[in-house]
Design a protein around this motif. Sequence first.
Motif, PDB file in Angstrom:
ATOM      1  N   UNK A   1      24.173   8.269 -34.052  1.00 21.75           N
ATOM      2  CA  UNK A   1      23.247   8.759 -33.037  1.00 21.75           C
ATOM      3  C   UNK A   1      22.093   7.779 -33.100  1.00 21.75           C
ATOM      4  N   UNK A   2      22.053   6.845 -32.155  1.00 26.69           N
ATOM      5  CA  UNK A   2      21.118   5.729 -32.256  1.00 26.69           C
ATOM      6  C   UNK A   2      20.008   5.815 -31.226  1.00 26.69           C
ATOM      7  N   UNK A   3      18.824   5.357 -31.633  1.00 30.63           N
ATOM      8  CA  UNK A   3      17.702   5.261 -30.701  1.00 30.63           C
ATOM      9  C   UNK A   3      17.215   3.822 -30.654  1.00 30.63           C
ATOM     10  N   UNK A   4      16.831   3.392 -29.466  1.00 28.15           N
ATOM     11  CA  UNK A   4      16.214   2.090 -29.272  1.00 28.15           C
ATOM     12  C   UNK A   4      14.759   2.337 -28.885  1.00 28.15           C
ATOM     13  N   UNK A   5      13.823   1.807 -29.700  1.00 28.76           N
ATOM     14  CA  UNK A   5      12.392   1.984 -29.440  1.00 28.76           C
ATOM     15  C   UNK A   5      11.783   0.638 -29.075  1.00 28.76           C
ATOM     16  N   UNK A   6      11.328   0.489 -27.848  1.00 32.27           N
ATOM     17  CA  UNK A   6      10.697  -0.765 -27.466  1.00 32.27           C
ATOM     18  C   UNK A   6       9.214  -0.682 -27.816  1.00 32.27           C
ATOM     19  N   UNK A   7       8.855  -1.340 -28.925  1.00 39.33           N
ATOM     20  CA  UNK A   7       7.464  -1.338 -29.389  1.00 39.33           C
ATOM     21  C   UNK A   7       6.709  -2.569 -28.914  1.00 39.33           C
ATOM     22  N   UNK A   8       7.323  -3.407 -28.080  1.00 38.01           N
ATOM     23  CA  UNK A   8       6.582  -4.514 -27.480  1.00 38.01           C
ATOM     24  C   UNK A   8       5.913  -3.959 -26.225  1.00 38.01           C
ATOM     25  N   UNK A   9       4.881  -3.150 -26.448  1.00 36.43           N
ATOM     26  CA  UNK A   9       4.288  -2.381 -25.352  1.00 36.43           C
ATOM     27  C   UNK A   9       3.479  -3.239 -24.375  1.00 36.43           C
ATOM     28  N   UNK A  10       3.153  -4.479 -24.800  1.00 35.03           N
ATOM     29  CA  UNK A  10       2.442  -5.359 -23.873  1.00 35.03           C
ATOM     30  C   UNK A  10       3.412  -5.874 -22.814  1.00 35.03           C
ATOM     31  N   UNK A  11       4.613  -6.211 -23.239  1.00 37.62           N
ATOM     32  CA  UNK A  11       5.627  -6.715 -22.326  1.00 37.62           C
ATOM     33  C   UNK A  11       6.980  -6.097 -22.674  1.00 37.62           C
ATOM     34  N   UNK A  12       7.185  -4.830 -22.378  1.00 36.99           N
ATOM     35  CA  UNK A  12       8.467  -4.203 -22.741  1.00 36.99           C
ATOM     36  C   UNK A  12       9.585  -4.667 -21.805  1.00 36.99           C
ATOM     37  N   UNK A  13      10.693  -5.088 -22.388  1.00 40.66           N
ATOM     38  CA  UNK A  13      11.799  -5.628 -21.593  1.00 40.66           C
ATOM     39  C   UNK A  13      13.132  -4.938 -21.840  1.00 40.66           C
ATOM     40  N   UNK A  14      13.209  -4.114 -22.883  1.00 40.16           N
ATOM     41  CA  UNK A  14      14.497  -3.519 -23.245  1.00 40.16           C
ATOM     42  C   UNK A  14      15.144  -2.754 -22.099  1.00 40.16           C
TER      43      UNK A  14
ATOM     44  N   UNK B   1      19.992   6.550 -36.645  1.00 34.43           N
ATOM     45  CA  UNK B   1      19.714   5.116 -36.721  1.00 34.43           C
ATOM     46  C   UNK B   1      18.699   4.767 -35.639  1.00 34.43           C
ATOM     47  N   UNK B   2      17.539   4.292 -36.083  1.00 36.40           N
ATOM     48  CA  UNK B   2      16.494   3.902 -35.138  1.00 36.40           C
ATOM     49  C   UNK B   2      16.363   2.391 -35.165  1.00 36.40           C
ATOM     50  N   UNK B   3      16.431   1.784 -33.986  1.00 33.05           N
ATOM     51  CA  UNK B   3      16.263   0.332 -33.893  1.00 33.05           C
ATOM     52  C   UNK B   3      14.959   0.067 -33.149  1.00 33.05           C
ATOM     53  N   UNK B   4      14.057  -0.654 -33.820  1.00 29.41           N
ATOM     54  CA  UNK B   4      12.746  -0.941 -33.239  1.00 29.41           C
ATOM     55  C   UNK B   4      12.700  -2.383 -32.754  1.00 29.41           C
ATOM     56  N   UNK B   5      12.386  -2.544 -31.482  1.00 27.95           N
ATOM     57  CA  UNK B   5      12.190  -3.866 -30.901  1.00 27.95           C
ATOM     58  C   UNK B   5      10.689  -4.163 -31.032  1.00 27.95           C
ATOM     59  N   UNK B   6      10.343  -5.066 -31.948  1.00 32.74           N
ATOM     60  CA  UNK B   6       8.929  -5.306 -32.275  1.00 32.74           C
ATOM     61  C   UNK B   6       8.322  -6.351 -31.352  1.00 32.74           C
ATOM     62  N   UNK B   7       6.974  -6.352 -31.251  1.00 28.21           N
ATOM     63  CA  UNK B   7       6.321  -7.424 -30.491  1.00 28.21           C
ATOM     64  C   UNK B   7       6.321  -8.720 -31.300  1.00 28.21           C
TER      65      UNK B   7
END
Lengths: 292, 287
Positions: B35-48, B166-172
Amino acid sequence: MKELVVISGKGGTGKTSLVASLAAMAEKTVLADCDVDAADLHLVLEPEIKHSEKFIGGKTYSIQPEKCSACGKCFQLCRFGAVMKDKSKPPVFKIDPIACEGCGVCGYFCPEKAIHFEESVSGRWFISEARYGPMVHARLGVAKENSGRMVSLVRNQAKMIAEKEELAYILVDGPPGIGCPVISSVTGADAVLIVTEPTVSGQHDLKRVIELVRHFNIPAYLCINKYDLNLEISNKIEMKALEYDVQVVGRIRYDRSVTSAQVRKLPVVAITGSPAAQDIRATWDILKKELN
Amino acid sequence: MALNLTVAVASGKGGTGKTTVSANLACAAVEAGYRAAYLDCDVEEPNGHLFLKPCLSHRYPVSVPIPEVNGKKCIKCGACQEVCQYSAIVKISKTVLTFDNMCHGCGGCSLVCPAGAITEKERPIGIIEKGSAGGVSFIHGRLNIGEAMSPPLIKAVREADQHVNLTIIDAPPGTSCPVIAAIRGVDYVLLVTEPTPFGLNDLGLALDMLHELGIPGAVVINRANLEYNQLAYDFCRERRVRILAEIPDARRVAEAYSVGDLAYYAIPGYREIMKQLLTSVQREAIG
């Protein structure tokens, strides 16, 4: 004297490669690397450091155990979760320097005056002699705050050099994004050059970065890197630029010699005959006219 | 299958492929039964969202507290200015001015005010949107244009509970406050680099950052290229960091990316690379 700041919104679109090439072509220029988080311009321009100074970015706080009465006031007041409490009785309180935002509320309200602070060195900045002229650059310490203030410092130093040596241009390599260090990089600049690429991400981020420079009322120009990677999106970007009244001054072809130039520590324009070098030269010709 | 693993994808340098790796890894995770989550933490330019194309179901604003001064109660003592470390509240002759953009929301001014003239109000800095994308729980934050401080929004993205394992964080990009906010306390970090001098220089800074934070991690080489790979191999050997995957450089990968196609489905061989990467991450992170 004109200050041109190169930014992009999306990272990795080619800001630094372009700035290195502009530096090679523009006469009487001082360079400022304002991507203080991850500075790369020095890798191409090989600056020789002439002057180096500490950057005091804020304060570091610590609890003096001999004075602490373990009342827990600091723990209760800190909004950043930076005061840590262990499980012993009475508990031992400590400040986590990475979570700490330096607000000083803990120290201000500590009834025992047990919280000590000192100025903290957040990085270093340098004035150097680089391949094509003077350069101001910096290194923010790992996991440090205040990149915005450091960016302002680098820009101010570059401006002082430009004034003293009567230079024509200040070329600023900006950071990615639209947040604090970008705002510090662009406020008050004469013009901004936005570097984008024809991808859905580039297109999406471009819109936000154009809105940012409009928000701060700065004239903007656009350069589309890897122009021929997706002509359809490049066209859409051109339409968008027209809509926002941003002039497209550069269309640089997708060219592997950009990477080989980087590996050889050369600006792209030094690879004579490469398509990207030709396009960057054309970009500067237009930009130079526009700026003057 | 281990429960509650959080993996961040970071890089130092921008544009090395963080979103590509994190979005494709999320696809591999769902296929592997997480059970996976994708978190887009590049909040200035989120592209996910451009690649995962989520169906969004929730949207809410994120605010920070800022002071509001009641001029009638204010006795112009200047205590607020004295406590504020950010010059966000200033007494100028007979008035007290606030500079909302500078405020970190520490609450010091309202605590110190002897006249009870300072209260706090909420100032929105961005929004969070949640949804799902092909079995992946999707969350991203979008910072308002002109807003300087992203960390509070990044923290809010991470706090948006998803009940996943499972949490996947897309970092800035970078190595300062926004990245720290995105990766603090995660179990494992993948650092995406490209085998170029810029990529490796910034990878070095990112490794220093992981060391400082005490988070384990490994490297993914994107745009791997026979001509330059040796640069990355030598660098990683010297820094004693493992390389968990190599994603080959190819114009068609760049073209798929340009239109927002997930390489996982669009490029032959990519799925295998990502499945392998997921297995390696599981092994490395769980130990």
